[in-house]
Design a protein around this motif. Structure first.
Motif, short mmCIF file in Angstrom:
data_model
loop_
_atom_site.label_atom_id
_atom_site.label_comp_id
_atom_site.label_asym_id
_atom_site.label_seq_id
_atom_site.Cartn_x
_atom_site.Cartn_y
_atom_site.Cartn_z
N PRO A 249 0.86 -1.23 0.19
CA PRO A 249 0.07 -0.13 0.01
C PRO A 249 0.81 1.25 -0.16
CG PRO A 249 0.29 -0.82 2.20
CD PRO A 249 1.14 -1.86 1.34
N PHE A 250 2.09 1.00 -0.33
CA PHE A 250 2.86 2.36 -0.12
C PHE A 250 3.20 3.18 -1.43
CE2 PHE A 250 4.17 -0.50 3.43
CZ PHE A 250 4.10 0.29 4.34
N LEU A 251 2.81 2.57 -2.49
CA LEU A 251 2.94 3.24 -3.91
C LEU A 251 2.29 4.52 -4.02
CD1 LEU A 251 4.02 3.16 -6.70
CD2 LEU A 251 1.96 1.86 -7.51
N PRO A 252 1.14 4.57 -3.54
CA PRO A 252 0.41 5.97 -3.53
C PRO A 252 1.36 7.08 -2.70
CG PRO A 252 -1.19 4.39 -3.01
CD PRO A 252 0.11 3.69 -3.09
N LEU A 253 1.90 6.68 -1.52
CA LEU A 253 2.84 7.56 -0.91
C LEU A 253 4.08 8.00 -1.58
CD1 LEU A 253 3.55 9.13 1.76
CD2 LEU A 253 4.60 6.96 2.65
N THR A 254 4.61 7.05 -2.35
CA THR A 254 5.82 7.13 -3.25
C THR A 254 5.48 8.16 -4.16
OG1 THR A 254 6.68 5.11 -2.69
CG2 THR A 254 7.44 6.22 -4.54
N LEU A 255 4.31 7.95 -4.87
CA LEU A 255 3.85 8.77 -5.95
C LEU A 255 3.62 10.23 -5.59
CD1 LEU A 255 1.38 6.62 -7.97
CD2 LEU A 255 3.82 7.01 -8.54
N CYS A 256 3.08 10.51 -4.47
CA CYS A 256 2.89 11.85 -3.88
C CYS A 256 4.15 12.30 -3.41
CB CYS A 256 2.15 11.74 -2.39
SG CYS A 256 0.45 11.09 -2.64
N VAL A 257 5.17 11.72 -2.97
CA VAL A 257 6.48 12.27 -2.58
C VAL A 257 7.39 12.52 -3.87
CG1 VAL A 257 8.84 11.72 -1.86
CG2 VAL A 257 6.96 11.14 -0.57
N LEU A 258 6.91 11.92 -4.98
CA LEU A 258 7.58 12.29 -6.32
C LEU A 258 7.10 13.34 -6.85
CD1 LEU A 258 9.47 11.65 -8.72
CD2 LEU A 258 7.59 9.94 -9.55
N VAL A 259 5.67 13.68 -6.84
CA VAL A 259 4.86 14.86 -7.43
C VAL A 259 5.51 15.96 -6.52
CG1 VAL A 259 2.61 15.86 -7.75
CG2 VAL A 259 3.03 13.38 -8.33
N ALA A 260 5.53 16.07 -5.18
CA ALA A 260 5.87 16.96 -4.29
C ALA A 260 7.26 17.57 -4.93
CB ALA A 260 5.93 16.77 -2.98
N ALA A 261 8.23 16.68 -5.13
CA ALA A 261 9.34 16.83 -5.65
C ALA A 261 9.63 17.39 -6.81
CB ALA A 261 10.50 15.64 -5.55
N LEU A 262 8.59 17.25 -7.78
CA LEU A 262 8.65 17.64 -9.05
C LEU A 262 8.05 19.23 -9.06
CD1 LEU A 262 7.50 15.03 -11.43
CD2 LEU A 262 9.52 15.74 -11.19
N LEU A 263 6.91 19.45 -8.01
CA LEU A 263 6.66 20.71 -7.80
C LEU A 263 7.62 21.63 -7.13
CD1 LEU A 263 2.67 19.81 -6.57
CD2 LEU A 263 3.75 20.80 -8.97
N ALA A 264 8.30 21.20 -6.04
CA ALA A 264 9.40 21.99 -5.53
C ALA A 264 10.42 22.43 -6.66
CB ALA A 264 9.96 21.15 -4.29
N GLY A 265 10.70 21.48 -7.54
CA GLY A 265 11.78 21.64 -8.52
C GLY A 265 11.26 22.77 -9.34
N TRP A 266 9.90 22.78 -9.85
CA TRP A 266 9.27 23.69 -10.65
C TRP A 266 9.11 25.03 -10.16
CZ3 TRP A 266 8.10 23.42 -15.79
CH2 TRP A 266 7.20 24.65 -16.15
N HIS A 267 8.76 25.14 -8.81
CA HIS A 267 8.61 26.41 -7.98
C HIS A 267 9.91 27.08 -7.98
CE1 HIS A 267 7.62 29.33 -5.10
NE2 HIS A 267 8.60 28.89 -4.42
#
Length: 382
Positions: A249-267
């Motif tokens: 059940p940890f795949l959604p958490l991994t995807l959320c962390v990845l999206v957060a990292a991408l948004l931080a890089g974009w910002h």
């Protein structure tokens, strides 16, 4: 002068490099996490995925074609779930690993097929092997040496190996009465002396396939699914934290962390203006000294008491610029400076106002008048 220099890398190039680095890093993590499961199965080994002569893929296929169910055990958690498990150790399998599996399977049927052949892979076809000799009986019995004492007998001709032991009971015999398959009297362990009873080369004929199924039926293996162990050959799905990150059940958490990292890089890439550098607590140079002194006077509320010193500074500057006699000082010097601008306010009056200013506003008025007077008299004497 030349204009501003162009950036070393264009924005598009940097975005492509960052995207490639991200994809490469994620690919590396995936391959590292699932390295055990991605290892090539066709390596000529003595396991149920091998199609070489000494492999047992034919036995798994035969079980399925005769209406049975064949399973492959890839994790230690599945070892306890299989009601009938077949172990096919290699010549170098650790006896302690066999003992751990059998200790966990107390009360469950387990069939151990001992190794026999020394092989080497063919250069042009690594999934195939060529036999170069047989393993001595003492070495072939080592994988189960910590569980049961077995002695293997090798025939002089091309016959099958037989076994004997103080705690073994015969299940299948050859034409001369030698024991091919024996069961352990204190457990549900069954030992096969010769792998050619079940390996691919042994099932190449109809007689060999029928003999293999007859032995399995005698052991009661046809009642439930037959499981083939792969953990002894490093094909297991061993749990690790990195693999859990890519599975439920940890795949959604991994995807959320990845999206957060991408948004931080974009910002960070689209922020307004360059990064602000931190300012020093204390600046360098004379300006810093002046600013610090002014700050101290402001905190002490003594700025209006600096008028006399400013008037003295203006006095010395004007006297030097207008060529005042060297011996003049005090009131005599003030009278000399008063005569420099007959039309304006006398210097002595402005100096007195600066020295006696009761507040900052009146000090600034007097200082402004002194500054303008100095500019007037020094300009005329240039």
């Amino acid at each position: 002068m030349s204009g501003a220099s162009a950036p070393t890398f264009a924005t598009r190039t940097m975005l492509i490099l960052v995207a490639l680095a991200t994809v490469g890093f994620l690919s590396f993590l995936l391959l590292f996490a699932y390295a055990d499961e991605l290892r090539p199965a066709q390596n000529g080994g003595t396991h149920a995925l091998s199609t070489s002569a000494v492999g047992f893929a034919g036995l798994a296929d035969l079980v399925q074609r005769t209406g049975g169910e064949a399973r492959f055990v890839r994790s230690e958690a599945e070892i306890d779930e299989a009601s009938f498990l077949i172990l096919t150790p290699a010549p170098g399998t650790d006896p302690a690993a066999i003992k751990r599996i059998l200790d966990r399977r107390q009360g469950l049927s387990t069939l151990v097929i001992l190794p026999k052949w020394l092989t080497m892979p063919l250069p042009e076809k690594p999934q195939w092997v060529r036999t170069v000799g047989t393993i001595p009986g003492e070495t072939a019995a080592l994988p189960i040496s910590e569980v049961v004492k077995v002695t293997l007998q090798t025939p002089s001709g091309k016959g099958l190996r037989t076994l004997s032991g103080p705690e073994l009971e015969q299940v299948t015999a050859d034409a001369e009465g030698g024991t091919l398959v024996a069961s352990h009297e204190d457990s549900l362990l069954t030992v096969v002396a010769d792998p050619d009873l079940f390996d691919n080369q042994g099932l190449a004929t109809r007689e060999g396939a029928e003999r293999a199924m007859r032995i399995l039926d005698d052991l009661g293996a046809g009642e439930d699914a037959i499981a083939f162990d792969l953990t002894l050959h490093d094909f297991g799905r061993n749990p690790n934290l990195l693999k859990l990150a890519f599975e439920a059940p940890f795949l959604p958490l991994t995807l959320c962390v990845l999206v957060a990292a991408l948004l931080a890089g974009w910002h960070a890439m689209l922020r307004f203006g360059p990064a602000a550098l931190p300012q020093r607590g204390l600046a360098f140079g004379k300006s810093a000294l002046a600013d610090n002194g002014a700050a101290l006077l402001r905190l002490a509320r003594r700025r209006h008491r600096t008028g006399a010193r400013y008037a003295a500074l203006v006095r010395e500057t004007a006297a030097s610029a207008t060529g005042a006699p060297p011996g003049l000082s005090g009131d005599a010097l003030d009278r000399y400076l008063d005569r420099l601008d007959p039309a304006g306010e006398p210097f002595s009056s402005m100096a007195a106002r600066a020295a006696d200013a009761p507040d900052t506003r009146r000090l600034l008025d007097a200082a402004r008048d002194l500054y303008q007077w100095k500019r007037t008299v020094t300009r005329e004497h240039r």
